[in-house]
Design a protein around this motif. Structure first.
Motif, mmCIF file in Angstrom:
data_model
loop_
_atom_site.group_PDB
_atom_site.id
_atom_site.type_symbol
_atom_site.label_atom_id
_atom_site.label_comp_id
_atom_site.label_asym_id
_atom_site.label_seq_id
_atom_site.Cartn_x
_atom_site.Cartn_y
_atom_site.Cartn_z
ATOM 1 N N GLU A 1 82.239 33.442 -69.637
ATOM 2 C CA GLU A 1 82.358 32.088 -69.096
ATOM 3 C C GLU A 1 81.850 31.061 -70.094
ATOM 4 O O GLU A 1 81.125 31.392 -71.027
ATOM 5 C CB GLU A 1 81.597 31.961 -67.775
ATOM 6 N N ALA A 2 82.241 29.833 -69.855
ATOM 7 C CA ALA A 2 81.698 28.680 -70.573
ATOM 8 C C ALA A 2 81.405 27.621 -69.523
ATOM 9 O O ALA A 2 82.183 27.428 -68.592
ATOM 10 C CB ALA A 2 82.705 28.150 -71.588
ATOM 11 N N GLY A 3 80.272 26.980 -69.673
ATOM 12 C CA GLY A 3 79.973 25.887 -68.767
ATOM 13 C C GLY A 3 79.012 26.204 -67.654
ATOM 14 O O GLY A 3 78.959 25.487 -66.660
ATOM 15 N N ARG A 4 78.221 27.241 -67.807
ATOM 16 C CA ARG A 4 77.213 27.538 -66.793
ATOM 17 C C ARG A 4 76.080 26.516 -66.862
ATOM 18 O O ARG A 4 75.569 26.077 -65.853
ATOM 19 C CB ARG A 4 76.658 28.948 -67.007
ATOM 20 N N GLY A 5 75.676 26.127 -68.064
ATOM 21 C CA GLY A 5 74.521 25.271 -68.251
ATOM 22 C C GLY A 5 74.740 23.764 -68.285
ATOM 23 O O GLY A 5 73.803 23.022 -68.047
#
Length: 183
Positions: free
Chosen positions: A8-12
């Motif tokens: 994934e990208a964009g958890r933080g």
């Protein structure tokens, strides 16, 4: 043995969607690695090659859903979509949590170890970065083309000056804004 790599990208970030990708490679691809270890130009080149040489699924969950239902819900939703869309013998997710999906295997730093996870990492990162650049003109007070919604000093200053936009995750609380944290 058919492997589906998932990342994934964009958890933080405090703005924008969560983007997750699953990839089953049909051919070998040279140069795959954790997307964070590649230049933006190299990621863009590999993105097109991955699309051509794999079966893949990209799933996005917007900031409003993350605010309403939580990040764990968003991750679980994406994982279920990928597992139900791609056929594989093994599903390996980068990280150390299965988020309630028993069929998953997890691997810390898998995006540097397994080609399919590296490819998923690249698809997720490029998709998310493209989205943040595409919406940047709609939000001229925020440097989304630069920080992509991640929590940087510049982004915090922009939020202090202009407040949250409708693309921000308002459920994420920042110490720098004197807000209590939720995580």
């Amino acid at each position: 043995m058919v492997i589906c790599g998932i990342d994934e990208a964009g958890r933080g970030p405090i703005a924008g969607p969560l983007v997750m990708a699953g990839v089953v490679l049909k051919e070998n691809i040279d140069g795959l690695n954790d997307s964070k270890k590649l230049t933006a130009k190299k990621r863009e080149i590999l993105f097109d090659e991955i699309i051509q040489k794999s079966e893949y699924k990209i799933v996005e969950v917007d900031n409003k859903t993350i605010d309403e239902k939580g990040l764990s819900f968003a991750i679980n939703y994406c994982l279920n979509e990928i597992v139900s869309s791609l056929k594989a013998d093994r599903y390996i997710f980068d990280g150390n949590s299965k988020f309630g999906i028993d069929i998953l295997e997890t691997m810390v730093k898998g995006d540097s170890k397994v080609a399919e996870i590296s490819a998923a990492s690249i698809l997720a990162k490029v998709t998310r970065d493209r989205f943040m650049c595409k919406i940047a003109d709609k939000y001229p007070n925020y440097s989304f083309t630069k920080h992509k919604g991640y929590i940087t000093k510049q982004h915090i200053e922009e939020i202090k000056k202009f407040g949250y936009s409708d693309i921000h995750r308002k459920s994420y609380k920042l110490k720098a804004l004197n807000q209590p944290t939720l995580f």
